[in-house]
Design a protein around this motif. Structure first.
Motif, PDB file in Angstrom:
ATOM      1  N   PRO A  11       0.837  -1.217   0.000  1.00 55.58           N
ATOM      2  CA  PRO A  11       0.000   0.000   0.000  1.00 55.58           C
ATOM      3  C   PRO A  11       0.865   1.259   0.000  1.00 55.58           C
ATOM      4  CG  PRO A  11      -0.773  -1.580   1.631  1.00 55.58           C
ATOM      5  CD  PRO A  11       0.566  -2.069   1.168  1.00 55.58           C
ATOM      6  N   ALA A  12       0.482   2.232  -0.804  1.00 54.28           N
ATOM      7  CA  ALA A  12       1.258   3.471  -0.886  1.00 54.28           C
ATOM      8  C   ALA A  12       1.335   4.166   0.462  1.00 54.28           C
ATOM      9  CB  ALA A  12       0.635   4.403  -1.928  1.00 54.28           C
ATOM     10  N   VAL A  13       0.228   4.113   1.232  1.00 48.73           N
ATOM     11  CA  VAL A  13       0.207   4.787   2.525  1.00 48.73           C
ATOM     12  C   VAL A  13       1.255   4.209   3.463  1.00 48.73           C
ATOM     13  CG1 VAL A  13      -1.560   3.256   3.516  1.00 48.73           C
ATOM     14  CG2 VAL A  13      -1.297   5.591   4.390  1.00 48.73           C
ATOM     15  N   SER A  14       1.562   2.908   3.313  1.00 49.22           N
ATOM     16  CA  SER A  14       2.597   2.292   4.146  1.00 49.22           C
ATOM     17  C   SER A  14       3.969   2.879   3.837  1.00 49.22           C
ATOM     18  CB  SER A  14       2.617   0.772   3.920  1.00 49.22           C
ATOM     19  OG  SER A  14       1.385   0.189   4.263  1.00 49.22           O
ATOM     20  N   ILE A  15       4.218   3.130   2.562  1.00 45.90           N
ATOM     21  CA  ILE A  15       5.487   3.738   2.152  1.00 45.90           C
ATOM     22  C   ILE A  15       5.589   5.154   2.690  1.00 45.90           C
ATOM     23  CG2 ILE A  15       6.931   4.404   0.204  1.00 45.90           C
ATOM     24  CD1 ILE A  15       6.620   1.409   0.496  1.00 45.90           C
ATOM     25  N   TYR A  16       4.509   5.919   2.564  1.00 44.91           N
ATOM     26  CA  TYR A  16       4.515   7.302   3.049  1.00 44.91           C
ATOM     27  C   TYR A  16       4.791   7.356   4.553  1.00 44.91           C
ATOM     28  CZ  TYR A  16       1.907   7.980  -1.344  1.00 44.91           C
ATOM     29  OH  TYR A  16       1.503   7.984  -2.660  1.00 44.91           O
ATOM     30  N   LEU A  17       4.090   6.497   5.300  1.00 43.13           N
ATOM     31  CA  LEU A  17       4.237   6.493   6.758  1.00 43.13           C
ATOM     32  C   LEU A  17       5.636   6.041   7.164  1.00 43.13           C
ATOM     33  CD1 LEU A  17       0.779   5.037   7.876  1.00 43.13           C
ATOM     34  CD2 LEU A  17       1.575   7.405   8.047  1.00 43.13           C
ATOM     35  N   LEU A  18       6.148   5.017   6.484  1.00 42.00           N
ATOM     36  CA  LEU A  18       7.487   4.506   6.812  1.00 42.00           C
ATOM     37  C   LEU A  18       8.544   5.581   6.598  1.00 42.00           C
ATOM     38  CD1 LEU A  18       9.411   2.172   7.549  1.00 42.00           C
ATOM     39  CD2 LEU A  18       9.469   1.594   5.106  1.00 42.00           C
ATOM     40  N   VAL A  19       8.479   6.248   5.461  1.00 40.19           N
ATOM     41  CA  VAL A  19       9.466   7.295   5.141  1.00 40.19           C
ATOM     42  C   VAL A  19       9.383   8.438   6.145  1.00 40.19           C
ATOM     43  CG1 VAL A  19      10.079   9.081   3.460  1.00 40.19           C
ATOM     44  CG2 VAL A  19       9.614   6.756   2.697  1.00 40.19           C
ATOM     45  N   GLY A  20       8.160   8.918   6.405  1.00 35.75           N
ATOM     46  CA  GLY A  20       7.993  10.012   7.352  1.00 35.75           C
ATOM     47  C   GLY A  20       8.466   9.643   8.748  1.00 35.75           C
ATOM     48  N   LEU A  21       8.164   8.416   9.187  1.00 34.00           N
ATOM     49  CA  LEU A  21       8.535   7.976  10.528  1.00 34.00           C
ATOM     50  C   LEU A  21      10.046   7.822  10.678  1.00 34.00           C
ATOM     51  CD1 LEU A  21       7.654   6.982  13.322  1.00 34.00           C
ATOM     52  CD2 LEU A  21       7.485   4.675  12.361  1.00 34.00           C
ATOM     53  N   VAL A  22      10.673   7.144   9.727  1.00 35.74           N
ATOM     54  CA  VAL A  22      12.123   6.909   9.815  1.00 35.74           C
ATOM     55  C   VAL A  22      12.887   8.229   9.770  1.00 35.74           C
ATOM     56  CG1 VAL A  22      14.127   5.910   8.654  1.00 35.74           C
ATOM     57  CG2 VAL A  22      12.030   4.570   8.887  1.00 35.74           C
ATOM     58  N   ILE A  23      12.530   9.099   8.843  1.00 40.77           N
ATOM     59  CA  ILE A  23      13.214  10.392   8.737  1.00 40.77           C
ATOM     60  C   ILE A  23      12.949  11.241   9.973  1.00 40.77           C
ATOM     61  CG2 ILE A  23      13.268  12.581   7.479  1.00 40.77           C
ATOM     62  CD1 ILE A  23      12.895  11.010   4.925  1.00 40.77           C
ATOM     63  N   GLY A  24      11.724  11.184  10.487  1.00 33.57           N
ATOM     64  CA  GLY A  24      11.397  11.945  11.694  1.00 33.57           C
ATOM     65  C   GLY A  24      12.209  11.487  12.887  1.00 33.57           C
ATOM     66  N   LEU A  25      12.327  10.173  13.066  1.00 29.31           N
ATOM     67  CA  LEU A  25      13.093   9.636  14.194  1.00 29.31           C
ATOM     68  C   LEU A  25      14.583   9.938  14.043  1.00 29.31           C
ATOM     69  CD1 LEU A  25      11.341   6.167  14.717  1.00 29.31           C
ATOM     70  CD2 LEU A  25      11.162   8.209  16.154  1.00 29.31           C
ATOM     71  N   GLU A  26      15.082   9.864  12.808  1.00 30.19           N
ATOM     72  CA  GLU A  26      16.486  10.194  12.579  1.00 30.19           C
ATOM     73  C   GLU A  26      16.747  11.662  12.907  1.00 30.19           C
ATOM     74  OE1 GLU A  26      19.759   9.741   8.999  1.00 30.19           O
ATOM     75  OE2 GLU A  26      17.824  10.661   8.550  1.00 30.19           O
ATOM     76  N   SER A  27      15.862  12.527  12.452  1.00 26.91           N
ATOM     77  CA  SER A  27      16.013  13.962  12.705  1.00 26.91           C
ATOM     78  C   SER A  27      15.878  14.279  14.185  1.00 26.91           C
ATOM     79  CB  SER A  27      14.961  14.748  11.912  1.00 26.91           C
ATOM     80  OG  SER A  27      15.091  14.505  10.528  1.00 26.91           O
ATOM     81  N   LEU A  28      15.097  13.477  14.885  1.00 28.83           N
ATOM     82  CA  LEU A  28      14.906  13.668  16.324  1.00 28.83           C
ATOM     83  C   LEU A  28      16.184  13.373  17.104  1.00 28.83           C
ATOM     84  CD1 LEU A  28      11.783  12.439  18.247  1.00 28.83           C
ATOM     85  CD2 LEU A  28      14.043  11.975  19.160  1.00 28.83           C
TER      86      LEU A  28
END
Length: 228
Positions: A11-28
């Motif tokens: 599902p495309a939404v899974s890709i969107y959420l994964l990218v946003g989450l991983v980048i967000g946690l890295e930036s955190l």
């Protein structure tokens, strides 16, 4: 099931959420392969029509900006002891050498260290927390954070997606190979950055010692506070 068919079922939404989450946690401030995930997702979007590159870029940008802002708040509240705890937990990323080099970059470049740090894999995890620890004025941090996040996340998505479209005849049916190559390239870039950081940190220690400034292992001076 062929790998191409399997990729189409994600599902495309899974890709969107994964990218946003991983980048967000890295930036955190959590060491995660945000760049590798973003490059892989953008390349996948170029081969899978159900993944919208615009939405992907927006999610990546939002993750970068929000993650950095949370990291800033945590760093501002936790202060220097936070970096020391992170150093014990992630010595390869928040060790004395890395922290010293990042502090010197912030002292020299200020808000531009936040902006340009976004483009360096191992420096992305420092930008938010260290800006908070050094009490950089939030408005300056926010400007650099937003501009850097948009340019890095949006720009990376656009460039990799465009490359994938141009190379589609070669990549079609071999998306798994492309993803593997993206992972290898990302890991290679990380190793190069780590090597350069070690050399830069050694040079920074030598310069600090020559100037009579405390170096890791000696009594640490209070962190510089960035003000207006």
């Amino acid at each position: 099931m062929h790998i191409q068919e399997w990729l189409e079922t994600i599902p495309a939404v899974s890709i969107y959420l994964l990218v946003g989450l991983v980048i967000g946690l890295e930036s955190l401030g959590i060491p995660l392969p945000g760049e590798i995930v973003l490059v892989s997702a953008a390349l996948l979007a170029s081969q899978q029509g159900h993944i919208d590159p615009v939405v992907l870029g927006i999610c990546a940008t939002a993750g970068a900006i929000v993650g950095d802002s949370i990291g800033y708040a945590i760093g501002r509240k936790g202060g220097k002891p936070l970096l020391e705890r992170l150093g014990r937990r992630f010595p390869k990323h928040f060790g004395p050498d890395q922290v010293a080099l990042a502090e010197r970059s912030f002292e020299k470049w200020g808000m531009w260290a936040v902006f340009f740090g976004r483009f360096v894999a191992l420096l992305r995890i420092f930008a938010g927390p260290l800006a908070g620890v050094l009490h950089m004025p939030y408005w300056r941090f926010l400007i650099a954070n937003v501009l850097g996040g948009i340019l890095w996340a949006g720009g990376t998505t656009a460039v990799i997606y465009s490359i994938g479209i141009v190379a589609e005849p070669w990549l079609k049916g071999f998306s798994w190979v492309a993803l593997a190559l993206a992972l290898v390239l990302g890991l290679a870039m990380t190793m190069v950055v780590r090597s350069r950081m070690k050399k830069a940190a050694a040079a920074a220690r030598a310069e600090a010692a020559a100037d009579g400034v405390a170096v890791p292992g000696q009594a640490a001076a209070a962190p510089t506070v960035l003000t207006d």
